[in-house]
Every structure is written in C-alpha cells, then in structure tokens.
Design a protein around this motif. Structure first.
Motif: not given
Length: 132
Positions: A70-75
């Motif tokens: 978070q806050p980014f996407c990891d799939g």
C-alpha cells in the motif's frame, strides 16, 4: 459421561474439558467464512499515505485495498478482487502528496478527506455495539 471420564475431567481442571452438546456442533463453526472475491474496495488504512512521487514515473494506485505494498498495487486484486483494477497515473512534476488509503476518495488516487467519514462510521458502529 461415565465415572472414569468425570474423574479425569476433574483432575484436568473441571468444566474446561466438557464437550458441547451435539446439537450445537452443527451450528457452530470455528472457521471464519469469507468471500474469496470482493466486489467492493476494502480500506487499507484509516489515514492517507504521504508519498513522494517522481515526475514521469508510472504508478499504479491500489484501488481494491488488498495490496501488501500500500498504497501501490502488487497484483493481489487479480485473485481477491478481479472486478477492481488499479488506478494508473503519471505525475507531471516531483512532489509529495497524500494518497488515499480508505479507498473512498472521489479524486483517485489523491486523498480528498473521505477518510473522516469512514472514521466517523467506525466510531458510530463501535458506540452502537457498546450500548446494545
């Protein structure tokens, strides 16, 4: 319960070892049931993330709330929330921003203060539980 079992139960600590009646076992389930796929975003946190973004770099903001980065996407959304895709963006200049963590923002991926509503709803829910 036979006498030998009763004596053993008393030596081990009494009522702790007694079993539940069979009728209750059918309704009782020790596992938590949850849906494998969610259709709504899950709040990752109650407050926004302060992040330094670089100009021209591509980012994918997690919109489902299941990402471990978070806050980014990891799939993670591909398995837990396939109907929710990440919000992709590229900032025009270097700057520090607040990225939404409650996933309720109307200005994705930036925080617009919606977390205050989420926090308020949590407090109301908690207080209703106390005064039932």
């Amino acid at each position: 319960m036979n006498t030998a079992r009763f004596v053993v139960a008393m030596r081990r600590g009494g009522a702790q070892t007694f079993r539940r009646p069979q009728l209750l076992l059918a309704a009782y389930s020790p596992t938590v049931q949850c849906c494998l796929e969610s259709t709504q975003a899950v709040p990752a946190a109650r407050l926004p993330y302060r992040v330094k973004l670089s100009a021209g770099k591509h980012y994918a903001w997690c919109a489902c709330g299941h990402s471990k980065k978070q806050p980014f996407c990891d799939g993670t959304h591909t398995k837990k929330a396939p109907s929710i895709s990440p919000f992709r963006f590229t900032p025009e200049k270097d700057r520090t921003v607040l990225l939404c963590a409650c996933k309720q923002t109307k200005n994705a991926p930036y925080c617009d203060g919606s977390h205050l509503k989420v926090i308020y709803q949590d407090v109301v829910k908690y207080l209703k539980g106390i005064f039932k």
